[in-house]
Design an enzyme around this catalytic site. Structure first.
Site, mmCIF file in Angstrom:
data_model
loop_
_atom_site.group_PDB
_atom_site.id
_atom_site.type_symbol
_atom_site.label_atom_id
_atom_site.label_comp_id
_atom_site.label_asym_id
_atom_site.label_seq_id
_atom_site.Cartn_x
_atom_site.Cartn_y
_atom_site.Cartn_z
ATOM 1 N N ASP A 58 3.088 -20.133 29.080
ATOM 2 C CA ASP A 58 4.500 -21.373 30.116
ATOM 3 C C ASP A 58 2.986 -21.538 31.091
ATOM 4 O O ASP A 58 3.281 -22.544 32.280
ATOM 5 C CB ASP A 58 5.123 -20.734 30.843
ATOM 6 C CG ASP A 58 4.973 -18.996 31.027
ATOM 7 O OD1 ASP A 58 4.031 -18.528 31.313
ATOM 8 O OD2 ASP A 58 5.982 -18.558 32.235
ATOM 9 N N ASP A 97 5.360 -18.312 24.739
ATOM 10 C CA ASP A 97 6.202 -17.143 25.833
ATOM 11 C C ASP A 97 7.295 -17.575 26.261
ATOM 12 O O ASP A 97 8.178 -18.985 25.555
ATOM 13 C CB ASP A 97 5.690 -17.986 27.649
ATOM 14 C CG ASP A 97 4.329 -17.290 27.590
ATOM 15 O OD1 ASP A 97 3.634 -16.358 27.379
ATOM 16 O OD2 ASP A 97 3.646 -17.512 28.937
ATOM 17 N N LYS A 126 6.970 -14.269 24.105
ATOM 18 C CA LYS A 126 5.801 -13.370 25.205
ATOM 19 C C LYS A 126 6.774 -12.840 25.922
ATOM 20 O O LYS A 126 7.277 -14.098 26.470
ATOM 21 C CB LYS A 126 4.201 -13.403 24.860
ATOM 22 C CG LYS A 126 4.385 -12.863 26.330
ATOM 23 C CD LYS A 126 2.363 -12.675 26.602
ATOM 24 C CE LYS A 126 2.341 -14.185 27.162
ATOM 25 N NZ LYS A 126 2.907 -14.369 28.664
ATOM 26 N N GLU A 128 7.674 -11.514 29.517
ATOM 27 C CA GLU A 128 7.145 -10.957 30.883
ATOM 28 C C GLU A 128 7.725 -9.396 31.735
ATOM 29 O O GLU A 128 9.007 -9.885 31.192
ATOM 30 C CB GLU A 128 6.958 -11.751 32.631
ATOM 31 C CG GLU A 128 5.988 -12.676 31.898
ATOM 32 C CD GLU A 128 5.233 -13.882 33.284
ATOM 33 O OE1 GLU A 128 6.192 -13.666 34.614
ATOM 34 O OE2 GLU A 128 4.993 -15.036 32.887
ATOM 35 N N GLU A 195 -2.463 -8.676 32.359
ATOM 36 C CA GLU A 195 -3.191 -9.327 33.290
ATOM 37 C C GLU A 195 -3.487 -9.633 34.721
ATOM 38 O O GLU A 195 -2.503 -8.562 35.679
ATOM 39 C CB GLU A 195 -2.356 -10.792 32.988
ATOM 40 C CG GLU A 195 -2.694 -12.176 34.045
ATOM 41 C CD GLU A 195 -1.780 -13.156 34.480
ATOM 42 O OE1 GLU A 195 -0.942 -13.060 33.296
ATOM 43 O OE2 GLU A 195 -2.356 -13.933 34.553
HETATM 44 N N1 LIG Z 1 -4.620 -22.534 35.224
HETATM 45 C C1 LIG Z 1 -3.857 -21.180 34.725
HETATM 46 N N2 LIG Z 1 -5.029 -20.404 34.177
HETATM 47 C C2 LIG Z 1 -4.160 -18.890 34.953
HETATM 48 O O1 LIG Z 1 -5.402 -17.495 34.553
HETATM 49 C C3 LIG Z 1 -2.920 -18.989 34.607
HETATM 50 C C4 LIG Z 1 -2.566 -19.794 35.341
HETATM 51 N N3 LIG Z 1 -3.288 -21.201 35.423
HETATM 52 N N4 LIG Z 1 -1.271 -19.941 35.818
HETATM 53 C C5 LIG Z 1 -0.736 -18.719 35.559
HETATM 54 C C6 LIG Z 1 -1.717 -17.403 36.042
HETATM 55 C C7 LIG Z 1 -1.593 -17.349 37.487
HETATM 56 N N5 LIG Z 1 -2.642 -16.589 37.642
HETATM 57 C C8 LIG Z 1 -3.888 -17.101 38.686
HETATM 58 C C9 LIG Z 1 -3.972 -17.258 39.489
HETATM 59 C C10 LIG Z 1 -5.235 -16.525 40.394
HETATM 60 C C11 LIG Z 1 -5.547 -15.679 40.442
HETATM 61 C C12 LIG Z 1 -6.531 -15.641 41.518
HETATM 62 O O2 LIG Z 1 -6.710 -16.438 42.670
HETATM 63 N N6 LIG Z 1 -6.841 -13.984 41.401
HETATM 64 C C13 LIG Z 1 -8.136 -13.578 42.189
HETATM 65 C C14 LIG Z 1 -7.885 -12.396 42.734
HETATM 66 C C15 LIG Z 1 -6.790 -11.984 44.408
HETATM 67 C C16 LIG Z 1 -7.042 -10.158 43.636
HETATM 68 O O3 LIG Z 1 -8.040 -9.569 44.079
HETATM 69 O O4 LIG Z 1 -6.144 -9.922 44.111
HETATM 70 C C17 LIG Z 1 -9.456 -13.962 41.682
HETATM 71 O O5 LIG Z 1 -9.888 -14.389 42.934
HETATM 72 O O6 LIG Z 1 -9.622 -13.827 40.652
HETATM 73 C C18 LIG Z 1 -5.584 -15.231 39.172
HETATM 74 C C19 LIG Z 1 -4.420 -15.581 38.296
HETATM 75 C C20 LIG Z 1 -3.284 -16.412 36.283
HETATM 76 N N7 LIG Z 1 -2.376 -17.450 35.293
HETATM 77 C C1 LIG Z 2 -1.775 -16.366 30.750
HETATM 78 C C2 LIG Z 2 -1.505 -16.316 29.346
HETATM 79 C C3 LIG Z 2 -1.043 -14.580 29.363
HETATM 80 C C4 LIG Z 2 -0.198 -17.166 29.748
HETATM 81 O O1 LIG Z 2 1.355 -15.852 29.791
HETATM 82 C C5 LIG Z 2 -0.050 -18.117 30.361
HETATM 83 O O2 LIG Z 2 -0.843 -19.036 30.111
HETATM 84 O O3 LIG Z 2 1.610 -18.943 30.558
HETATM 85 MG MG LIG Z 3 2.569 -17.452 30.675
#
Ligand SMILES: Nc1nc(=O)c2c([nH]1)NC[C@@H]1CN(c3ccc(C(=O)N[C@@H](CCC(=O)O)C(=O)O)cc3)CN21
Ligand SMILES: CC(C)C(=O)C(=O)O
Ligand SMILES: [Mg+2]
Length: 279
Positions: A58, A97, A126, A128, A195
């Site tokens: 998704d 998903d 999948k 959540e 994740e």
């Molecule tokens: N393009 C994309 N990639 C992804 O991996 C992703 C999506 N979209 N959309 C749904 C979720 C959102 N995701 C995310 C979005 C932001 C962070 C992020 O900025 N994390 C910080 C850590 C924050 C902390 O330490 O608590 C980082 O710097 O990694 C992580 C996962 C993973 N998923």
């Molecule tokens: C990042 C993966 C695990 C996901 O759920 C998605 O792409 O929607």
């Molecule tokens: Mg997803």
């Protein structure tokens, strides 16, 4: 456009990846390489490069539609993309998903939504979350639908979680996560996406649940496999990326080489790096 490959042959003529084959890989300690995929052209390319599992995530709401979260994505949209991926794919294991609102209402709603995804070509759905989801997982598995669970940062709950933050930090959060994983394993889930959880916790969850194939995204190298969003690892996504992403286009001559590098580095344990891509 002529091809000398037999119609049923995929990557280097590999046999279709089945749940049986994935379990064999898991038992043998061979890492599972998964990427998201939303269309037929990429499905064929990723399959040809030996990606084991394709996920119609998704996340398509964010990377394809430009939405600020995955919440607006509908079941019909995931069905549409699953049909496209199914047409392009030859041998990879195909997961779709269940989007926000398509399974929370009741076990029956989850079944109807899963049927739509399976009829579109998915081989596994999948879902959540932990806790109440275990009984839904059991309901689906008993009806012949393989299920991948998803714990840690569950993006459909972003507003409840207060942002895209690391989950399972601290003893009580870690205990809850471990409890949920065990319940999902008992309910019959065969895979578990973890994740944005500390690598040590992900490793522990895998060790405690040998029947559950853990697939990490920002969950350290000690998972049974890894997944990334395709557009992130191909450096297509603009803006700030999560730290767990590696740009596989750096040092690659093109998309195909980048994907092959990803598969190679997941298989030989060079991705993710415990320092740079883990928490
Ligand atoms: N393009 C994309 N990639 C992804 O991996 C992703 C999506 N979209 N959309 C749904 C979720 C959102 N995701 C995310 C979005 C932001 C962070 C992020 O900025 N994390 C910080 C850590 C924050 C902390 O330490 O608590 C980082 O710097 O990694 C992580 C996962 C993973 N998923
Ligand atoms: C990042 C993966 C695990 C996901 O759920 C998605 O792409 O929607
Ligand atoms: Mg997803």
């Amino acid at each position: 456009m002529s091809s000398h490959a037999t119609p049923e042959a995929g990557a280097a003529g590999r046999k279709p990846v089945t749940l049986h084959r994935l379990r064999e890989m898991h038992a043998a300690g061979e890492k599972i390489a998964m990427l998201t995929c939303y269309d037929a052209s990429f499905a064929r390319l990723l399959d040809d490069c030996g990606v084991d599992c394709l996920l119609v995530g998704d996340s398509l709401g964010m990377v394809l539609q430009g939405q600020p979260s995955t919440l607006p994505v509908t079941l019909d949209e995931v069905v549409y993309h699953t049909k496209s991926v199914t047409r392009g794919n030859r041998s990879a294991w195909l997961i779709a998903d269940l989007p926000f609102g398509s399974y929370q209402g009741s076990r029956e709603q989850a079944l109807h939504s899963s049927v739509a995804l399976m009829q579109a070509g998915a081989q596994m759905v999948k879902i959540e979350g932990g806790g109440w989801t275990a009984e839904t997982v059991r309901f689906l598995v008993e009806r012949g639908i393989p299920v991948c669970a998803h714990l840690g940062l569950t993006p459909q709950s972003v507003h409840a979680l207060g942002g895209y933050r690391v989950q399972g930090r601290g003893e009580s959060q870690a205990m809850t996560l471990k409890h949920h994983a065990a319940e999902l394993a008992d309910a019959g889930a065969t895979m578990l996406v973890l994740e944005l959880v500390p690598g040590a916790l992900a490793a522990e969850i895998g060790a405690l649940n040998p029947g559950l194939m853990t697939i990490g995204i920002g969950a350290g190298p000690q998972c049974a496999g890894q997944v990334l969003v395709l557009h992130d690892m191909l450096n297509v996504t603009r803006g700030k990326l999560p730290r767990f992403v590696r740009n596989f286009m750096a040092g690659a001559s093109g998309i195909e080489e980048a994907v092959r590098l990803y598969v190679q580095d997941v298989k030989n344990g060079r991705f993710p790096d415990p320092e740079r891509h883990s928490y």
